[in-house]
Write an enzyme that holds these catalytic residues in place. Structure first.
Site, PDB file in Angstrom:
ATOM      1  N   GLU A  76       0.842  -1.191   0.000  1.00  0.00           N
ATOM      2  CA  GLU A  76       0.000   0.000   0.000  1.00  0.00           C
ATOM      3  C   GLU A  76       0.880   1.244   0.000  1.00  0.00           C
ATOM      4  O   GLU A  76       0.416   2.338   0.283  1.00  0.00           O
ATOM      5  CB  GLU A  76      -0.992  -0.020   1.158  1.00  0.00           C
ATOM      6  CG  GLU A  76      -0.399  -0.263   2.513  1.00  0.00           C
ATOM      7  CD  GLU A  76      -1.489  -0.354   3.568  1.00  0.00           C
ATOM      8  OE1 GLU A  76      -1.951  -1.481   3.808  1.00  0.00           O
ATOM      9  OE2 GLU A  76      -1.873   0.671   4.134  1.00  0.00           O
ATOM     10  N   CYS A  94      -3.166  -4.802   3.837  1.00  0.00           N
ATOM     11  CA  CYS A  94      -2.047  -5.645   4.281  1.00  0.00           C
ATOM     12  C   CYS A  94      -2.117  -7.085   3.785  1.00  0.00           C
ATOM     13  O   CYS A  94      -1.308  -7.913   4.192  1.00  0.00           O
ATOM     14  CB  CYS A  94      -1.969  -5.626   5.801  1.00  0.00           C
ATOM     15  SG  CYS A  94      -1.737  -3.977   6.459  1.00  0.00           S
ATOM     16  N   ARG A 134     -11.342   2.108  17.106  1.00  0.00           N
ATOM     17  CA  ARG A 134     -11.692   0.800  17.679  1.00  0.00           C
ATOM     18  C   ARG A 134     -12.475  -0.079  16.700  1.00  0.00           C
ATOM     19  O   ARG A 134     -12.545  -1.293  16.865  1.00  0.00           O
ATOM     20  CB  ARG A 134     -12.518   0.990  18.971  1.00  0.00           C
ATOM     21  CG  ARG A 134     -11.703   1.608  20.087  1.00  0.00           C
ATOM     22  CD  ARG A 134     -12.553   1.814  21.317  1.00  0.00           C
ATOM     23  NE  ARG A 134     -12.989   0.556  21.893  1.00  0.00           N
ATOM     24  CZ  ARG A 134     -12.278  -0.169  22.739  1.00  0.00           C
ATOM     25  NH1 ARG A 134     -11.096   0.259  23.116  1.00  0.00           N
ATOM     26  NH2 ARG A 134     -12.735  -1.285  23.235  1.00  0.00           N
ATOM     27  N   HIS A 186      -1.937 -11.949  10.672  1.00  0.00           N
ATOM     28  CA  HIS A 186      -1.514 -10.580  10.394  1.00  0.00           C
ATOM     29  C   HIS A 186      -1.284  -9.876  11.730  1.00  0.00           C
ATOM     30  O   HIS A 186      -1.998 -10.102  12.698  1.00  0.00           O
ATOM     31  CB  HIS A 186      -2.556  -9.834   9.558  1.00  0.00           C
ATOM     32  CG  HIS A 186      -2.188  -8.392   9.383  1.00  0.00           C
ATOM     33  ND1 HIS A 186      -0.958  -8.024   8.873  1.00  0.00           N
ATOM     34  CD2 HIS A 186      -2.829  -7.239   9.699  1.00  0.00           C
ATOM     35  CE1 HIS A 186      -0.883  -6.694   8.868  1.00  0.00           C
ATOM     36  NE2 HIS A 186      -1.996  -6.199   9.369  1.00  0.00           N
ATOM     37  N   LYS A 215      -0.834  -7.201  20.118  1.00  0.00           N
ATOM     38  CA  LYS A 215      -2.017  -7.608  20.878  1.00  0.00           C
ATOM     39  C   LYS A 215      -3.066  -8.312  20.023  1.00  0.00           C
ATOM     40  O   LYS A 215      -3.671  -9.301  20.453  1.00  0.00           O
ATOM     41  CB  LYS A 215      -2.644  -6.374  21.564  1.00  0.00           C
ATOM     42  CG  LYS A 215      -1.846  -5.905  22.758  1.00  0.00           C
ATOM     43  CD  LYS A 215      -1.855  -6.958  23.868  1.00  0.00           C
ATOM     44  CE  LYS A 215      -0.718  -6.802  24.861  1.00  0.00           C
ATOM     45  NZ  LYS A 215      -0.951  -5.819  25.879  1.00  0.00           N
ATOM     46  N   ASN A 238       4.607  -3.043  12.578  1.00  0.00           N
ATOM     47  CA  ASN A 238       3.715  -3.568  11.546  1.00  0.00           C
ATOM     48  C   ASN A 238       4.291  -3.271  10.160  1.00  0.00           C
ATOM     49  O   ASN A 238       4.394  -2.116   9.779  1.00  0.00           O
ATOM     50  CB  ASN A 238       2.338  -2.907  11.703  1.00  0.00           C
ATOM     51  CG  ASN A 238       1.338  -3.370  10.645  1.00  0.00           C
ATOM     52  OD1 ASN A 238       1.604  -4.292   9.884  1.00  0.00           O
ATOM     53  ND2 ASN A 238       0.186  -2.716  10.616  1.00  0.00           N
TER      54      ASN A 238
END
Lengths: 342, 117
Positions: free
Chosen positions: A80, A112, A198, A233, A238, A265
């Site tokens: 990306e 991703c 979120r 991924h 977390k 990431n």
């Protein structure tokens, strides 16, 4: 038997610590580190980008496979952060690898998960007999708005997978779970992506990853007990940890693939770098569950069984050893490396 | 500028130089004529080794520019991407950006070198 015949990885040597970014924005680094499970991220050199990292990963995959470059019949680059908005990265990669001119080629984009989509295309092309070998590369110099939560994790890296017959790791099956879920996006001409905060969690990442994984296991009649390793991924540490728990995988089955903990990431490269970290240590007959996630949104799940061929396959330098060799930057140098100041 | 860069892609993206079949000399970058054999020379393109040794270097505007002897004896001037360089340091090829033609122009890619660690 079709699957992974070789793999290559590239991780730039520069890092910035969460503390250094938090210092600039007056945030609490301890809270951020425990919230994300990431302590630092990789940063490209000033003259590196998605294309250069893709070439380096591709070169390593080709060298380890010991197959002539001209035998690669397809090159797909998933990213990306393609250097051009219009003009493929994959042609730069194909030319630098010396593949010749007769090959299928395209840039892929699905946040991703573009590179796992590339693996599926290569798998199908090999299975149909259209090509002998295909290469899918995930490469990203992840963009993030200064001050945004993403800035702590948006790293850089690349991973190249060569698909063909007589593999070191057989792809037993692959399925995808796709829906129109706008959790993360970047509009035309905008320099940085936006996200739904979120909302990127339950309806996006967790729904897609678990749905794809469960469908794959149903299809093959497997449960989590049939897998020795799992890699998901990893936008932070977390999310994959939590999704592993939801699917019944213990920490020891995911730890070798959690490259995110060391370099952040790497977007299109993230799940594949994790897979390569596992392939570095896996033994014949062990089975790996790979589930990518691309915002927008979709997940590609793969059941991968390691074969005897891995015993003769050169696996050095291992991904976790590449992670160790690094140089730390302060925030000003980080901005220079990311070409935000010139 | 686009055609001028395009003609050099093969030689810049990988270490492809010239080999004189008559005298056995290697040249990088590519040459049109062997300076030893002149018109009697027979040059052809060849892919050179990926690794070499720094013979000498200088620092220009913070960039390390080194004279590198590749493993086949060919010598070339190239940028070394490192914090510091040393004479005798072993290096290998790396694919990097050379520059770009402004914000809207093409991006120039090519070979630089990095230390072998």
């Amino acid at each position: 038997m079709i699957g992974i015949v070789s793999y290559g990885t590239y991780i730039p040597k520069f890092r910035i610590k969460v503390e250094e970014i938090a210092r600039i924005w007056g945030e609490d680094p301890v809270a951020i580190k425990s919230g994300l499970g990431v302590a630092e991220k990789s940063v490209p050199d000033i003259d590196e980008d998605t294309a250069t990292m893709a070439v380096e990963a591709g070169r390593e995959a080709l060298m380890r496979a010991k197959i002539p470059a001209e035998k690669i019949g397809a090159v797909f680059v998933g990213s990306e952060s393609h250097p051009y908005a219009v003009k493929p990265t994959a042609t730069i990669v194909g030319e630098a690898l010396g593949i010749g001119n007769y090959y299928y080629c395209a840039d892929l984009e699905f946040a991703c998960k573009a590179a796992t989509a590339g693996m599926q295309i290569c798998y199908a092309l090999v299975k149909s007999g259209m090509i002998e070998y295909g290469m899918s590369i995930g490469s990203d110099t992840a963009q993030s708005k200064p001050g945004d939560a993403l800035e702590y994790t948006a790293g850089a890296g690349a991973s190249a997978i060569i698909i063909g017959k007589d593999p070191i790791a057989e792809i037993e099956a692959t399925v995808s779970y796709t829906s129109d879920t706008p959790d993360f996006w970047r509009r035309e001409l905008q320099p940085y992506p936006s996200h739904g905060g979120r909302f990127t969690g339950a309806p996006a990442y967790f729904r897609h990853v678990t749905s794809a994984a469960k469908r794959l296991m149903e299809l093959l009649g497997y449960s989590e007990k049939d897998f020795d390793y799992a890699v998901f991924h990893q936008p932070n540490a977390k999310f994959p940890q939590r999704v592993a728990g939801m699917l019944g995988f213990k920490e020891e089955k995911i730890v070798d693939g959690m490259i995110v903990r060391a370099i952040g990431n790497t977007y299109s490269a993230a799940s594949l770098l994790g897979l390569c970290g596992i392939l570095d240590v896996a033994k014949p007959d062990q089975r790996i569950l790979l589930v990518s996630f691309g915002s927008g949104a979709g997940s590609d799940a793969f059941a991968i069984r390691v074969t005897d061929k891995i015993l003769d396959y050169p696996r050095n330098v291992r991904v976790w050893d590449k992670v160790k060799n690094c140089v730390y930057l302060d925030y000003a140098l980080y901005l220079k490396h990311r070409r935000m100041i010139k | 500028m686009v055609p001028r860069f395009w003609r050099k892609i093969k030689y810049r993206y990988d270490v492809v130089g010239s080999y004189c079949e008559k005298c056995g000399s290697y040249y990088y970058p590519k040459r049109e004529l062997c300076p030893r054999c002149r018109r009697k020379g027979r040059l052809r393109d060849e892919k050179f080794p990926d690794e070499g040794t720094i013979l000498s270097y200088t620092v220009v505007n913070g960039r390390i520019i080194a004279m590198i002897e590749l493993n086949n004896g060919a010598r070339t001037l190239a940028e070394v991407c490192a914090e510091k360089a040393e004479i005798g340091m072993r290096v290998r090829k790396a694919f990097r950006r050379y520059g770009e033609d402004g914000d809207a122009g093409i991006i120039y890619y090519g070979t630089k070198f990095v230390p072998i660690c």
